[in-house]
Design a protein around this motif. Structure first.
Motif, PDB file in Angstrom:
ATOM      1  N   ASP A 216       0.833  -1.206   0.000  1.00 20.00           N
ATOM      2  CA  ASP A 216       0.000   0.000   0.000  1.00 20.00           C
ATOM      3  C   ASP A 216       0.867   1.255   0.000  1.00 20.00           C
ATOM      4  O   ASP A 216       0.558   2.246  -0.679  1.00 20.00           O
ATOM      5  CB  ASP A 216      -0.926   0.013   1.224  1.00 20.00           C
ATOM      6  CG  ASP A 216      -1.992  -1.067   1.141  1.00 20.00           C
ATOM      7  OD1 ASP A 216      -2.220  -1.570   0.019  1.00 20.00           O
ATOM      8  OD2 ASP A 216      -2.568  -1.425   2.184  1.00 20.00           O
ATOM      9  N   TYR A 217       1.932   1.209   0.752  1.00 23.07           N
ATOM     10  CA  TYR A 217       2.873   2.322   0.797  1.00 23.07           C
ATOM     11  C   TYR A 217       3.514   2.524  -0.573  1.00 23.07           C
ATOM     12  O   TYR A 217       3.701   3.663  -1.016  1.00 23.07           O
ATOM     13  CB  TYR A 217       3.935   2.017   1.849  1.00 23.07           C
ATOM     14  CG  TYR A 217       5.075   3.013   1.938  1.00 23.07           C
ATOM     15  CD1 TYR A 217       4.858   4.315   2.388  1.00 23.07           C
ATOM     16  CD2 TYR A 217       6.373   2.635   1.606  1.00 23.07           C
ATOM     17  CE1 TYR A 217       5.905   5.212   2.488  1.00 23.07           C
ATOM     18  CE2 TYR A 217       7.426   3.525   1.711  1.00 23.07           C
ATOM     19  CZ  TYR A 217       7.186   4.815   2.159  1.00 23.07           C
ATOM     20  OH  TYR A 217       8.231   5.703   2.263  1.00 23.07           O
ATOM     21  N   PHE A 218       3.826   1.437  -1.269  1.00 25.22           N
ATOM     22  CA  PHE A 218       4.421   1.533  -2.599  1.00 25.22           C
ATOM     23  C   PHE A 218       3.460   2.201  -3.585  1.00 25.22           C
ATOM     24  O   PHE A 218       3.879   2.943  -4.471  1.00 25.22           O
ATOM     25  CB  PHE A 218       4.820   0.141  -3.105  1.00 25.22           C
ATOM     26  CG  PHE A 218       6.293  -0.130  -2.975  1.00 25.22           C
ATOM     27  CD1 PHE A 218       7.069  -0.436  -4.077  1.00 25.22           C
ATOM     28  CD2 PHE A 218       6.921  -0.064  -1.736  1.00 25.22           C
ATOM     29  CE1 PHE A 218       8.431  -0.677  -3.958  1.00 25.22           C
ATOM     30  CE2 PHE A 218       8.272  -0.297  -1.597  1.00 25.22           C
ATOM     31  CZ  PHE A 218       9.037  -0.604  -2.706  1.00 25.22           C
ATOM     32  N   GLU A 219       2.178   1.946  -3.429  1.00 23.97           N
ATOM     33  CA  GLU A 219       1.216   2.599  -4.328  1.00 23.97           C
ATOM     34  C   GLU A 219       1.240   4.109  -4.102  1.00 23.97           C
ATOM     35  O   GLU A 219       1.261   4.894  -5.055  1.00 23.97           O
ATOM     36  CB  GLU A 219      -0.200   2.065  -4.085  1.00 23.97           C
ATOM     37  CG  GLU A 219      -1.219   2.660  -5.044  1.00 23.97           C
ATOM     38  CD  GLU A 219      -2.600   2.029  -4.911  1.00 23.97           C
ATOM     39  OE1 GLU A 219      -3.559   2.632  -5.434  1.00 23.97           O
ATOM     40  OE2 GLU A 219      -2.707   0.952  -4.296  1.00 23.97           O
TER      41      GLU A 219
ATOM     42  N   GLY B 108       4.487   5.434  -5.460  1.00 24.92           N
ATOM     43  CA  GLY B 108       4.470   5.390  -6.916  1.00 24.92           C
ATOM     44  C   GLY B 108       3.874   6.649  -7.499  1.00 24.92           C
ATOM     45  O   GLY B 108       4.365   7.191  -8.501  1.00 24.92           O
ATOM     46  N   GLU B 109       2.802   7.149  -6.888  1.00 25.69           N
ATOM     47  CA  GLU B 109       2.182   8.405  -7.320  1.00 25.69           C
ATOM     48  C   GLU B 109       3.196   9.545  -7.255  1.00 25.69           C
ATOM     49  O   GLU B 109       3.306  10.361  -8.181  1.00 25.69           O
ATOM     50  CB  GLU B 109       0.991   8.732  -6.414  1.00 25.69           C
ATOM     51  CG  GLU B 109      -0.228   7.870  -6.618  1.00 25.69           C
ATOM     52  CD  GLU B 109      -1.075   8.358  -7.784  1.00 25.69           C
ATOM     53  OE1 GLU B 109      -0.744   9.404  -8.392  1.00 25.69           O
ATOM     54  OE2 GLU B 109      -2.074   7.689  -8.089  1.00 25.69           O
TER      55      GLU B 109
ATOM     56  N   ALA C 112       1.329  -2.968  -6.919  1.00 28.15           N
ATOM     57  CA  ALA C 112       0.979  -1.632  -6.426  1.00 28.15           C
ATOM     58  C   ALA C 112       1.449  -0.558  -7.406  1.00 28.15           C
ATOM     59  O   ALA C 112       0.710   0.408  -7.687  1.00 28.15           O
ATOM     60  CB  ALA C 112       1.606  -1.402  -5.051  1.00 28.15           C
ATOM     61  N   PHE C 113       2.647  -0.702  -7.930  1.00 32.59           N
ATOM     62  CA  PHE C 113       3.141   0.243  -8.929  1.00 32.59           C
ATOM     63  C   PHE C 113       2.286   0.192 -10.198  1.00 32.59           C
ATOM     64  O   PHE C 113       1.984   1.224 -10.810  1.00 32.59           O
ATOM     65  CB  PHE C 113       4.600  -0.061  -9.279  1.00 32.59           C
ATOM     66  CG  PHE C 113       5.617   0.568  -8.343  1.00 32.59           C
ATOM     67  CD1 PHE C 113       5.273   1.619  -7.506  1.00 32.59           C
ATOM     68  CD2 PHE C 113       6.927   0.113  -8.320  1.00 32.59           C
ATOM     69  CE1 PHE C 113       6.213   2.198  -6.653  1.00 32.59           C
ATOM     70  CE2 PHE C 113       7.875   0.692  -7.486  1.00 32.59           C
ATOM     71  CZ  PHE C 113       7.519   1.731  -6.652  1.00 32.59           C
TER      72      PHE C 113
ATOM     73  N   LYS D  61      -1.741   2.592 -14.292  1.00 27.72           N
ATOM     74  CA  LYS D  61      -2.991   2.454 -15.039  1.00 27.72           C
ATOM     75  C   LYS D  61      -3.794   3.761 -15.039  1.00 27.72           C
ATOM     76  O   LYS D  61      -4.595   3.998 -15.937  1.00 27.72           O
ATOM     77  CB  LYS D  61      -3.840   1.331 -14.446  1.00 27.72           C
ATOM     78  CG  LYS D  61      -3.286  -0.056 -14.728  1.00 27.72           C
ATOM     79  CD  LYS D  61      -4.104  -1.140 -14.012  1.00 27.72           C
ATOM     80  CE  LYS D  61      -3.496  -2.525 -14.244  1.00 27.72           C
ATOM     81  NZ  LYS D  61      -4.217  -3.581 -13.472  1.00 27.72           N
ATOM     82  N   ARG D  62      -3.555   4.574 -14.015  1.00 25.45           N
ATOM     83  CA  ARG D  62      -4.346   5.800 -13.927  1.00 25.45           C
ATOM     84  C   ARG D  62      -3.540   7.064 -14.153  1.00 25.45           C
ATOM     85  O   ARG D  62      -4.091   8.171 -14.136  1.00 25.45           O
ATOM     86  CB  ARG D  62      -5.044   5.873 -12.562  1.00 25.45           C
ATOM     87  CG  ARG D  62      -4.114   5.902 -11.366  1.00 25.45           C
ATOM     88  CD  ARG D  62      -4.897   6.086 -10.058  1.00 25.45           C
ATOM     89  NE  ARG D  62      -4.036   6.106  -8.892  1.00 25.45           N
ATOM     90  CZ  ARG D  62      -3.879   5.088  -8.065  1.00 25.45           C
ATOM     91  NH1 ARG D  62      -4.538   3.947  -8.258  1.00 25.45           N
ATOM     92  NH2 ARG D  62      -3.077   5.197  -7.012  1.00 25.45           N
ATOM     93  N   ARG D  63      -2.221   6.930 -14.325  1.00 24.64           N
ATOM     94  CA  ARG D  63      -1.386   8.118 -14.446  1.00 24.64           C
ATOM     95  C   ARG D  63      -0.692   8.193 -15.805  1.00 24.64           C
ATOM     96  O   ARG D  63      -0.265   7.191 -16.374  1.00 24.64           O
ATOM     97  CB  ARG D  63      -0.298   8.117 -13.360  1.00 24.64           C
ATOM     98  CG  ARG D  63      -0.805   8.364 -11.952  1.00 24.64           C
ATOM     99  CD  ARG D  63      -1.445   9.743 -11.791  1.00 24.64           C
ATOM    100  NE  ARG D  63      -0.574  10.824 -12.227  1.00 24.64           N
ATOM    101  CZ  ARG D  63       0.330  11.421 -11.461  1.00 24.64           C
ATOM    102  NH1 ARG D  63       0.458  11.060 -10.201  1.00 24.64           N
ATOM    103  NH2 ARG D  63       1.071  12.399 -11.942  1.00 24.64           N
TER     104      ARG D  63
END
Length: 609
Positions: free
Chosen positions: A247-250, A253-254, A277-278, A283-285
């Motif tokens: 979760d922290y990696f997600e 990643g942002e 997570a990455f 997928k959204r960025r």
């Protein structure tokens, strides 16, 4: 479409750790050898990363070069290990959807390695030639601590191929490589030499890597990559563990994407969950096209310069005869004799008292502690070995010496522990004496071993050891020249016991501008002489000296004979060398006081003449 073309409009995902993933599965052998003995395990690891969302898959070839495989007796399998690795990666991927990059790891770091630059170059070139001959989509150069080495690797690729190159360096501190090179400058050099994707991997977790990127502008003509470790490692029961924190990696990643990163992957401790997570982020960025940088992580120019008020030992010995005397720290807690000896030697006229660092691998009172006790009376010269301290301890020890104002040091390898009182103790040897000299010089530039700014410069005058008692003196001189290149300011030799040998050594070294303190150690008995000759590495006595000592049965006569022999050696040594290094036997400082007085009187007589 190549992955470079996709990076124009997308943020892509690399894979995560292979080595630590296998390690967690209980694998303790050479990971690259599994390409041959357990290919299903490697394919399964690739499959897990593909399922997690990796677009770029690296081959299991990080350490598949001749020099590292040699440690496992696999140097003759470089070609088959690398070729099989590419095939295994292909089996786990779909062409057109995924891209295979041949992975090559850095060889040079701060640990002791006896590889020459030519050996490193040949090993890298051999592995690259094999990988580039296979059906791959690019090359991934990762975990390079040394900028010159990764530049060499980039050039080797460019000599053979136009395939995309991902070049990742590993940092010593936030924003800085080992040696003080800033990440900004390193990236600029890598792009200039032909790297297409540039960035950082290993050693740091996401937070420190993010801080390293915050003041970094987007590179012109290349894209940024980041392959962080999962976290800082934890050491339990002889094994390393990394925290599981997808979760922290997600979240991180942002933030990486906000800093302009277009290739996100993972290094030590990362798993398919971290990569997933990455992948969620990508997928959204969309990649950022511009980045506003308010400051630059140039190496801070905050080093405070100051100059030594007194003359250094190299300066002294170039101007006049100079005597330094070794006085070993005691093995017992009482220091009275040592302190008296240091004061007596100063009164006799020595320029410095040298303190060994647990000589013959036997514990003695810490030489830094004793140096601090005597430095108001006499100049201390502290030996620092590579044996007892890792890189952290070495830098801390040297910083402590600097804080105490103890500036004269001798860098030595150190006798192996098995010769001492604790033969089962660990010999560290993180670095060689050559590397230690270089690191000391780096502190003199105000830069820590890891590349971090120290705020001010250290002021070390750095001595190096030399052993003239070898069959091929030219090789010993070659080592001296190498130590001079590393930064040695002066030399202290092993004791010599032949007038002819002293003269021959002078002729072999007279081309060197770096001053030499020639070692003289008085003998006290025949038993002492035989022990030195037969059991102590680097010391050889002539037959005539051994016989002279053997003829003296009375201890007082034996000691007097030892002093007489030492004076004869001094007579020859002072003809050719300004520096004399006297070694006190068994804290009998009266002997070296007498020899120091002899040198002082001899020098005064010669001046009058």
């Amino acid at each position: 479409m190549t992955f470079l073309e996709r990076l124009k409009t997308e943020v892509l995902v690399g894979d995560g750790a292979m080595g630590t993933l296998l390690y967690e599965q209980g694998v303790s052998q050479c990971f690259e050898e599994l390409n041959l003995s357990d290919p299903k395990r490697i394919i399964d690891a690739h499959n897990q990363y593909v399922a997690a969302g990796s677009t770029i898959i690296q081959t299991n070839t990080y350490a598949a070069n001749r020099l590292k495989l040699e440690k496992h007796g696999l140097e003759d399998k470089v070609e088959i290990i690398n070729r099989e690795a590419v095939k295994l990666a292909r089996k786990a991927t779909t062409k057109g959807e995924h891209f295979i990059v041949g992975t090559v790891g850095g060889l040079q770091n701060l640990h002791q390695e006896d590889w020459s630059l030519e050996e490193v170059k040949n090993a890298l070139d051999e592995q690259l030639e094999i990988l580039l001959d296979e059906e791959i989509d690019g090359i991934l150069l990762e975990t390079f601590y040394n900028l010159d080495e990764i530049i060499l690797a980039i050039q080797l690729v460019r000599n053979r191929s136009d395939l995309p190159v991902i070049a990742n360096v590993s940092l010593g501190e936030i924003g800085v490589l080992h040696g003080g090179v800033t990440l900004k400058n390193a990236i600029g050099e890598m792009v200039k030499k032909g790297a297409n994707i540039v960035g950082i991997n290993c050693r740091m977790g996401p937070s420190h890597m993010l801080r390293s990127l915050e003041d970094l502008p987007l590179p012109e003509g290349a894209y940024l990559s980041v392959y962080p470790n999962a976290s800082l490692p934890e050491y339990q029961d002889g094994r390393l563990f990394y925290h599981s924190n997808p979760d922290y990696f997600e979240s991180m990643g942002e933030q990486f994407v906000n800093q302009g990163v277009r290739l996100l992957g993972g290094c030590c401790g990362t798993t398919p969950e971290h990569i997933k997570a990455f992948a969620t982020v990508t997928k959204r960025r969309k990649p950022v096209q511009e980045k506003w940088v308010t400051s630059s992580l140039e190496h801070p120019n905050s080093v405070i310069e100051f100059k030594r008020k007194d003359k250094t030992l190299p300066e002294l010995v170039k101007q006049r005869n100079s005597v330094i005397v070794e006085l070993d720290p005691p093995k017992k807690l009482n220091t009275d004799t040592f302190i008296k000896g240091a004061k007596a030697l100063k009164q006799a006229g020595v320029d410095a008292v040298t303190l060994a660092d647990n000589s013959l691998a036997s514990p003695r009172i810490d030489n830094m502690a004793l140096a601090s006790k005597i430095k108001e009376d006499v100049r201390p010269l502290v030996h620092v070995t590579c044996r007892d301290r890792n890189l952290i301890g070495l830098q801390s020890h040297l910083m402590g010496l600097d804080a105490l104002g103890i500036n004269d040091v001798l860098a030595v390898t150190g006798d192996p522990t098995k010769v001492g009182d604790f033969p089962g103790a660990t010999s560290v040897y993180d670095v060689t004496s050559f590397q230690l000299i270089s690191l000391m010089k780096q502190l003199n530039e105000g830069i820590s071993f890891s590349g971090k700014d120290l705020g001010q410069k250290a002021n070390f005058s750095i001595g190096a050891a030399c052993n003239p008692n070898v069959r091929h003196v030219d090789k010993a001189v070659g080592r001296m020249e190498k130590k001079i290149d590393s930064g040695a300011d002066f030399f202290m030799t092993q004791p010599m016991y032949s007038e002819e040998q002293i003269e021959a050594f002078y002729h072999e070294t007279k081309h060197l501008d770096t001053p030499i303190y020639l070692g003289i150690m008085p003998l006290i008995s025949s038993r002492n002489a035989e022990f030195l000759h037969n059991e102590v590495p680097g010391i050889k006595l002539t037959d005539s000296i051994r016989q002279s000592m053997a003829d003296c049965e009375d201890p007082k006569l034996a000691q007097a004979e030892g002093i007489k022999i030492a004076k004869s050696l001094i007579d020859t040594a002072t003809e050719f060398f300004n520096g004399i290094y006297l070694i006190t036997p068994f804290l009998r400082y009266g002997i070296t006081v007498e020899l120091t007085t002899y040198i002082e009187q001899k020098t005064a007589t010669e001046i009058i003449k």
